[in-house]
Design an enzyme around this catalytic site. Sequence first.
Site, PDB file in Angstrom:
ATOM      1  N   LYS A   1     -14.628  31.934 -21.070  1.00  0.00           N
ATOM      2  CA  LYS A   1     -15.059  30.884 -20.142  1.00  0.00           C
ATOM      3  C   LYS A   1     -15.835  31.469 -18.949  1.00  0.00           C
ATOM      4  O   LYS A   1     -16.613  30.771 -18.314  1.00  0.00           O
ATOM      5  CB  LYS A   1     -13.865  30.060 -19.684  1.00  0.00           C
ATOM      6  CG  LYS A   1     -13.302  29.232 -20.834  1.00  0.00           C
ATOM      7  CD  LYS A   1     -12.304  28.196 -20.405  1.00  0.00           C
ATOM      8  CE  LYS A   1     -11.967  27.252 -21.547  1.00  0.00           C
ATOM      9  NZ  LYS A   1     -11.237  27.885 -22.657  1.00  0.00           N
TER      10      LYS A   1
HETATM   11  C1  LIG Z   1     -11.122  27.392 -23.990  1.00  0.00           C
HETATM   12  C2  LIG Z   1     -10.700  28.375 -25.015  1.00  0.00           C
HETATM   13  C3  LIG Z   1     -10.928  28.153 -26.390  1.00  0.00           C
HETATM   14  C4  LIG Z   1     -11.543  26.875 -26.921  1.00  0.00           C
HETATM   15  O1  LIG Z   1     -12.899  26.727 -26.605  1.00  0.00           O
HETATM   16  P1  LIG Z   1     -13.626  25.303 -26.731  1.00  0.00           P
HETATM   17  O2  LIG Z   1     -14.990  25.498 -26.193  1.00  0.00           O
HETATM   18  O3  LIG Z   1     -12.796  24.362 -25.900  1.00  0.00           O
HETATM   19  O4  LIG Z   1     -13.623  24.924 -28.169  1.00  0.00           O
HETATM   20  C5  LIG Z   1     -10.548  29.146 -27.289  1.00  0.00           C
HETATM   21  N1  LIG Z   1      -9.960  30.280 -26.851  1.00  0.00           N
HETATM   22  C6  LIG Z   1      -9.727  30.528 -25.559  1.00  0.00           C
HETATM   23  C7  LIG Z   1      -9.055  31.788 -25.159  1.00  0.00           C
HETATM   24  C8  LIG Z   1     -10.094  29.589 -24.591  1.00  0.00           C
HETATM   25  O5  LIG Z   1      -9.851  29.839 -23.287  1.00  0.00           O
END
Ligand SMILES: *Cc1c(COP(=O)(O)O)cnc(C)c1O
Length: 466
Positions: A112
């Site tokens: 993220k």
């Molecule tokens: C947010 C997240 C996901 C999922 O990603 P999306 O874009 O919501 O599909 C997967 N793994 C981790 C570690 C995350 O923080």
Amino acid sequence: MRYISTRGEAPALGFEDVLLTGLATDGGLYVPESLPHFSLEEIRSWRGLPYAELAFNVMYPFVEDAIPADDFRIMLNETYSGFAHQSVAPLVQLDSNEWVMELFRGPTLAFKDFALQLLGRLLDYVLEKRKQHVVIMGATSGDTGSAAIEGCRRCEHVDIFILHPYQRVSEVQRRQMTTVQGDNIHNIAVKGNFDDCQRMVKESFGDQSFLGGKTQLAAVNSINWARIMAQIVYYFQASLALGGPDRSMAFSVPTGNFGDIFAGYLAKKMGLPISQLVIATNRNDILHRFMSGNRYEQQQLEHTLSPSMDIMVSSNFERLLFDLHGRDGVAVKDLLENAAKGPVSIEDYRWKAARKLFDSDAVDDKATCDTIREIYAKNEYLLDPHTAIGVRAARNCRRDETVPMITLGTAHPAKFPDAIVESGLSVKPQLPPHMADLFEREERYTVLDNDLAEVQGFLSKHWKNA
Ligand SMILES: *Cc1c(COP(=O)(O)O)cnc(C)c1O
């Protein structure tokens, strides 16, 4: 570049407004009216570029009306120089033609950061230009909160308030939020659960009068277009590193809200040869059930070892449905209104069109742990539980062994030590050097009752110019 709503009724907006807007006024999500398309020759010419320059080439068409090229370049250089690896998104080989792309070298050790580190800078840039201020309000049970806080900590025109359920997030996750210092950073521990936090955020967005009209709320959740945009870049990076665009690639993506994998779909539409995208889910498998049986149906939330993928609906899936329906906003609106009441299907030829590119798998906690153990035994490489789901799904869904399969490594294993313990391994994942003193850093947060008026009162008193 103009942006339109997936439900067809909200006004089209430019990049600046899309950046500052959450949902469109018709309840839809914003998507670009048209996508840039790059030729193979052009993509080939990007081979070997530093990450920030590749990011510029991929993203500039989306922002060019709002940001001069030189300013955007500076922003990207600052953003990606904060990642603790030369290549920003390094590839690790697991087997012949099988890879993990480590997207967890940013400040909070999860993918993220790729989007939120940029988003904070974009917001501040646009707000400076407009002489405006916003309050970001969000609820988190883990990852997003810390990445959003880190992303906003240098912003002059943003205050950020993140609510988390008191004593109900892991210590690593809490400390990643509460040890970030800054006058504009406000952590609130609510004496309630995650749903209480989320409800308070929702109600505050619905009625912002508690801010006295002096500032406004903004959201940085995963439906924000700028986040998706930033995630397109690393698909190009991985492909170029492994012989693309002269051969096609397959990606497996640990999926929750469908933001990360939707970015891969966009990369393909922008000209990158991608032959397969694997939707890897945990037991919260609404997307897997849809992809395997054309039935879209909400079920009860389950708590798993991969909490960042614990969702009931995947909000960004609406963006794919929009394309599958020939960009007919009315059809999407009808479909999703029906989906809120019970199971729905889409026409068979539309579903088959989706299945051409997408495969899916649902991986439970036991298989997650098995995979962590197997990969450690064979490669001495520790997977976090989300990435482990991606690797397992990649192996189960693989179509062609000659096509490189790249699983997106979405988090560092040290963020989720419980899953490692559960898998029976006795290794302890170590926090990387820049985080090693996390448990000694000073924490700052305020504990408040599970009471909307109390939380709103705190916000209205504590944002910068209040
Ligand atoms: C947010 C997240 C996901 C999922 O990603 P999306 O874009 O919501 O599909 C997967 N793994 C981790 C570690 C995350 O923080």
